[in-house]
Design an enzyme around this catalytic site. Sequence first.
Site, PDB file in Angstrom:
ATOM      1  N   GLU A  38       0.830  -1.213   0.000  1.00  0.00           N
ATOM      2  CA  GLU A  38       0.000   0.000   0.000  1.00  0.00           C
ATOM      3  C   GLU A  38       0.863   1.262   0.000  1.00  0.00           C
ATOM      4  O   GLU A  38       0.549   2.235  -0.672  1.00  0.00           O
ATOM      5  CB  GLU A  38      -0.950   0.026   1.217  1.00  0.00           C
ATOM      6  N   GLN A  43       0.355   7.052  -4.929  1.00  0.00           N
ATOM      7  CA  GLN A  43       0.832   7.944  -6.016  1.00  0.00           C
ATOM      8  C   GLN A  43       1.722   7.213  -7.032  1.00  0.00           C
ATOM      9  O   GLN A  43       2.561   7.825  -7.673  1.00  0.00           O
ATOM     10  CB  GLN A  43       1.596   9.149  -5.446  1.00  0.00           C
ATOM     11  N   LEU A  81      11.197   5.836  -7.307  1.00  0.00           N
ATOM     12  CA  LEU A  81       9.755   5.818  -6.987  1.00  0.00           C
ATOM     13  C   LEU A  81       9.224   7.206  -6.644  1.00  0.00           C
ATOM     14  O   LEU A  81       8.035   7.456  -6.742  1.00  0.00           O
ATOM     15  CB  LEU A  81       9.497   4.899  -5.787  1.00  0.00           C
ATOM     16  N   TYR A 121      -6.879   5.286   4.840  1.00  0.00           N
ATOM     17  CA  TYR A 121      -6.992   4.306   3.752  1.00  0.00           C
ATOM     18  C   TYR A 121      -6.125   3.067   4.045  1.00  0.00           C
ATOM     19  O   TYR A 121      -6.603   1.930   4.017  1.00  0.00           O
ATOM     20  CB  TYR A 121      -6.590   4.946   2.415  1.00  0.00           C
ATOM     21  N   ASP A 139     -10.339   5.115  -1.649  1.00  0.00           N
ATOM     22  CA  ASP A 139      -9.265   5.668  -2.483  1.00  0.00           C
ATOM     23  C   ASP A 139      -9.890   6.226  -3.766  1.00  0.00           C
ATOM     24  O   ASP A 139     -11.121   6.296  -3.883  1.00  0.00           O
ATOM     25  CB  ASP A 139      -8.184   4.605  -2.775  1.00  0.00           C
TER      26      ASP A 139
END
Length: 359
Positions: A38, A43, A81, A121, A139
Amino acid sequence: MKSKKLFRELLLTWHREKNKRTMPWKGEKDPYKVWLSEIILQQTRVEQGLPYYEKFIEQYPTVTHLANAKEEEVFKLWEGLGYYTRCRNLIHTARIVSEKYAGIFPSDYHSILKLKGIGSYTASAIAAFCFDLPYAVVDGNVLRVLSRYFGIHLPVDSTEGKKIFAQLAQECLDKNHPGEYNQSIMDFGATVCKPVPLCKQCLFYKKCIAFNTGSIADLPAKQKSILKKERWFSYFIFSHNKKTYIQLRTEKDIWQNLYEFYLKETITDPEWNARKIKEWLQFELKINAIKNISILLAKKQLLTHQVVHGYFICIDIDHKPLFNSQKGLWINDAEIKTKAFPKFIHQFTGRKALQTQLL
Ligand code: SF4
């Protein structure tokens, strides 16, 4: 409001009969792996995040392995990332779980939510997937499905919108199968009710308000986007005797604790050319003996609240400048490969040999 029970039943029918989406962490009950997946996927697109997830699990198979890792090593693995705050929080939380909870993730929602970098979330995802607790995930995929099916035009990013959608998501949740339900709605939003939805294949189409009122393109509704701050980063890549100057970003700013080249930041485009660069080098850094200069315009990078533009300016020099900095290093190509740089710089280091003879 339309029947939430019917929505729930149709969704689970779709999941059991038609959902073909596969992902390595699907059905996973290990909270460490769910948490890691997660955090990586925040993003980040699944295709981009997947190899990172696999690398992390291979190198750090448990939260204790991650907690004991050297920070610099974890940053290096995260390189590319972006959104490095996630990586910092990942290390911090791994250490808390390892020290405070003896390496075992807490199993109640509120303790999970207290961990750094974990919002509602991710806490709901861990609670529902790993411990079968009745918490609905909300989400982007979930908001798209709910706003369209129930025809809700409240902006999803407004205070009221956030409250209403969180409440609706919780009311739709199948409390007996929270993990399965959450997986269904996330997958449905990712594969059927996509930004450009596949309504012809959708078993909701007779009941879906957006489909029946022609308002699919308006939903989910959003508030006006905030203007992003523009920043210009000119990176000077100083080379001397096969060594290159890099420095650590220590300030509380984007890319904290990552390396970069010598930076000059401006609020507008400096529009560099060879003459301007020479003048600036002489005036600011007292550098006169320049062998070669080359200028490369960087590809801009969009961050959440900022847009970073920039230049990479390669300079071959005869003498090392006296930088007034404790955080700088002169290192060779092999050493550079062991340091973690922001994605913005990676576009340069990834495709250019640093010692290339430049014009
Ligand atoms: S009918 Fe279209 S817009 Fe409505 S839920 Fe299905 S895919 Fe989404």
